[in-house]
Design an enzyme around this catalytic site. Structure first.
Site, mmCIF file in Angstrom:
data_model
loop_
_atom_site.group_PDB
_atom_site.id
_atom_site.type_symbol
_atom_site.label_atom_id
_atom_site.label_comp_id
_atom_site.label_asym_id
_atom_site.label_seq_id
_atom_site.Cartn_x
_atom_site.Cartn_y
_atom_site.Cartn_z
ATOM 1 N N ASP A 131 -46.149 -13.337 -34.029
ATOM 2 C CA ASP A 131 -45.874 -13.638 -32.623
ATOM 3 C C ASP A 131 -44.369 -13.810 -32.475
ATOM 4 O O ASP A 131 -43.695 -14.288 -33.386
ATOM 5 C CB ASP A 131 -46.582 -14.920 -32.186
ATOM 6 C CG ASP A 131 -48.082 -14.732 -32.000
ATOM 7 O OD1 ASP A 131 -48.515 -13.594 -31.760
ATOM 8 O OD2 ASP A 131 -48.817 -15.726 -32.091
ATOM 9 N N ASP A 145 -51.032 -9.270 -27.596
ATOM 10 C CA ASP A 145 -51.577 -10.325 -26.734
ATOM 11 C C ASP A 145 -51.352 -9.997 -25.263
ATOM 12 O O ASP A 145 -52.227 -10.217 -24.420
ATOM 13 C CB ASP A 145 -50.929 -11.678 -27.056
ATOM 14 C CG ASP A 145 -51.218 -12.145 -28.467
ATOM 15 O OD1 ASP A 145 -52.244 -11.749 -29.043
ATOM 16 O OD2 ASP A 145 -50.380 -12.899 -29.014
#
Length: 178
Positions: A131, A145
């Site tokens: 991330d 995402d």
């Protein structure tokens, strides 16, 4: 009066190539961005994009969005596999362009995070997802995402508007009185 512009969905054209194209683009962007982040940003200070509101910050997430379920990585791996299989199965009935885009985003995002879970450390279905998009007071996410979120939002809109996978509105037009 007939509409002079042909309606591709009404002609019964399957939209599987569109779904696969959108999925491939979402997957490629996610994979490329993660490779760049690991090579250039991991173990370095965050890069401010919009002051304190948005920054690029590399981190590994074994769980789902918002760090939920870090101890159940295998469950998220199995969910991603199930989502991919369901979408591939649904593709046979797909004649709607907007649904192809929504499902393509969902598939590309699921495959992007699944790739991390399969091949990133510690591996064996337990890999941590990379991330790097940090939104202040919200979450740290990646492009997979975002693709999943946008695809899901589009699916909700299409469902509320009554659009089906077959490309037609679910509500039948009311017959006009002559």
């Amino acid at each position: 009066m007939t509409n002079p512009v042909p309606d591709v969905e009404a002609e019964g054209k399957r939209r599987t190539p569109l779904l696969l194209g959108v999925a491939a683009i979402a997957y490629a962007l996610d994979l490329g961005s993660k490779l760049a982040v690991v090579a250039k940003l991991e173990n370095h200070a965050p890069v401010k994009v919009l002051g304190d509101w948005l920054e690029l910050r590399a981190m590994r997430n074994p769980g789902a969005a918002f760090g939920i379920g870090g101890a159940t990585t295998i469950l998220f791996t199995l969910i991603a596999v199930a989502i991919a299989l369901v979408i591939i199965r649904m593709a046979r009935k797909l004649y709607s362009g907007p649904w192809a885009i929504a499902l393509g985003l969902l598939l590309g995002g699921a495959l992007g995070n699944l790739t991390d879970r399969l091949f990133r450390s510690p591996g064996g279905l337990r890999g941590a997802v990379v991330d790097f998009i940090a939104v202040r007071d919200f979450s740290v996410m990646n492009l997979a995402d975002w693709a999943i979120s946008c695809g899901g939002a589009l699916m909700v809109i299409l469902a509320f508007r009554g659009r089906g996978l077959e490309g037609a509105d679910r509500e039948q037009p009311v017959a006009e009185a002559d």
